[in-house]
Design a protein around this motif. Structure first.
Motif, PDB file in Angstrom:
ATOM      1  N   ASN A   1      22.064  34.333  33.466  1.00 16.36           N
ATOM      2  CA  ASN A   1      23.179  33.498  33.931  1.00 16.36           C
ATOM      3  C   ASN A   1      23.907  32.818  32.776  1.00 16.36           C
ATOM      4  O   ASN A   1      25.114  32.566  32.853  1.00 16.36           O
TER       5      ASN A   1
ATOM      6  N   TYR B   1      23.244  34.878  39.476  1.00 16.51           N
ATOM      7  CA  TYR B   1      22.244  35.927  39.652  1.00 16.51           C
ATOM      8  C   TYR B   1      20.921  35.296  40.079  1.00 16.51           C
ATOM      9  O   TYR B   1      20.529  34.230  39.589  1.00 16.51           O
TER      10      TYR B   1
ATOM     11  N   GLU C   1      28.800  44.295  34.815  1.00 18.94           N
ATOM     12  CA  GLU C   1      28.579  43.403  33.677  1.00 18.94           C
ATOM     13  C   GLU C   1      28.156  44.232  32.468  1.00 18.94           C
ATOM     14  O   GLU C   1      27.517  45.284  32.609  1.00 18.94           O
TER      15      GLU C   1
ATOM     16  N   ARG D   1      30.842  36.223  35.512  1.00 17.25           N
ATOM     17  CA  ARG D   1      30.480  36.246  36.932  1.00 17.25           C
ATOM     18  C   ARG D   1      31.634  35.724  37.772  1.00 17.25           C
ATOM     19  O   ARG D   1      32.431  34.905  37.295  1.00 17.25           O
TER      20      ARG D   1
ATOM     21  N   HIS E   1      30.452  44.996  41.286  1.00 22.55           N
ATOM     22  CA  HIS E   1      30.672  44.071  40.192  1.00 22.55           C
ATOM     23  C   HIS E   1      29.916  44.613  38.992  1.00 22.55           C
ATOM     24  O   HIS E   1      28.726  44.931  39.089  1.00 22.55           O
TER      25      HIS E   1
ATOM     26  N   LEU F   1      23.594  38.947  43.318  1.00 25.01           N
ATOM     27  CA  LEU F   1      24.641  38.031  42.853  1.00 25.01           C
ATOM     28  C   LEU F   1      25.260  37.411  44.097  1.00 25.01           C
ATOM     29  O   LEU F   1      25.781  38.127  44.961  1.00 25.01           O
TER      30      LEU F   1
ATOM     31  N   THR G   1      26.258  35.482  31.286  1.00 26.00           N
ATOM     32  CA  THR G   1      27.364  35.911  32.153  1.00 26.00           C
ATOM     33  C   THR G   1      28.183  34.750  32.714  1.00 26.00           C
ATOM     34  O   THR G   1      28.950  34.937  33.652  1.00 26.00           O
TER      35      THR G   1
ATOM     36  N   TYR H   1      29.291  31.983  41.649  1.00 27.30           N
ATOM     37  CA  TYR H   1      28.207  32.924  41.931  1.00 27.30           C
ATOM     38  C   TYR H   1      27.153  32.836  40.827  1.00 27.30           C
ATOM     39  O   TYR H   1      27.461  32.541  39.674  1.00 27.30           O
TER      40      TYR H   1
END
Length: 250
Positions: free
Chosen positions: A100, A113, A5, A107, A3, A245, A103, A111
């Motif tokens: 968080n 972090y 970001e 995410r 994943h 995550l 994102t 989910y």
């Protein structure tokens, strides 16, 4: 599977781990008894959180590290700085809170972090391999420690990864975990049989777990099963962290 970001033009990624059953611990004092753990799938950072990622989340002028360098690991950050924020009345939000927020639209749904649990960390470090360190029985192949670090952190990812393609899990900087440190928790897990997604937690815990060895460590303190406690408010140049995550409910 990864994943990925991007925050403020800084890109990072986490590797998907399928979870499963493994034997956690060692017969050494403080690491016993060996007990069986079952973990659900999760993502974990292939690298330690770098200073570049910390600044992308917390602000370009926010870098408490002793050893400066964008691709070196962030250090001199406390467990409270990462998880709770507002340490020492500084009114500073926690890193995970801000991450968080950044994102929330990128995410996977459901989910968040967070820090790894102690069990997730050891599972990731072991990578189903029989080695004493994360990826090898020869620490110099996979880790920066007292004998080869020249007294400082190094850029992440320079040593060989382990079987899960994760870097620096046996050296460079120690890593904060989510768990409260408990001398009795392993025995409690052993007594239960196979434990699913264990977490030893307490909002007022005096000590939290740190794992992984550092640039300052002797080899015996870089082993995949070695565990150590530390006050969650302390900031040291040999402690950083790695992201997980995972689903919110865990």
């Amino acid at each position: 599977m990864y994943h990925t970001e991007t925050i403020n033009n800084h890109t990072f990624r986490l590797r998907y781990l399928p979870g499963g059953i493994f034997d956690m611990g060692n017969e050494r004092r403080g690491e016993s008894p060996i007990h069986t753990v079952e973990l659900s799938p999760f993502y974990i950072g292939e690298y330690l959180v770098t200073q570049a990622l910390w600044k992308a989340v917390m602000g370009a002028d926010n870098n408490p590290s002793r050893f400066i360098g964008d691709i070196r690991p962030i250090e001199r950050v406390s467990w409270i700085d990462i998880v709770e924020g507002n340490q020492d009345g500084d009114d500073q939000p926690a890193f995970l809170q801000k991450l968080n927020e950044w994102t929330k639209n990128s995410r996977p749904r459901g989910y968040v972090y967070r820090l790894p649990t102690e069990a997730e960390w050891e599972y990731a470090a072991r990578a189903s391999e029989p080695y004493e360190y994360a990826g090898s029985d020869q620490l110099k192949e996979v880790g920066w420690f007292r004998e080869n670090s020249h007294g400082e952190t190094k850029a992440v990812g320079l040593k060989r990864p382990n079987g899960f393609l994760l870097y620096d899990m046996s050296g460079n900087v120690r890593e904060w975990c989510m768990d409260k440190y408990s001398n009795s928790f392993y025995q409690e897990c052993y007594d239960q049989g196979i434990v699913k997604d264990p977490l030893c937690d307490d909002k007022k815990a005096r000590y939290r777990v740190r794992r992984g060895g550092s640039w300052l460590s002797y080899p015996q303190y870089c082993r995949v099963s070695y565990r150590l406690d530390w006050r969650p408010s302390r900031r040291l140049s040999d402690i950083g962290f790695r992201l997980v995550l995972a689903p919110v409910q865990r």
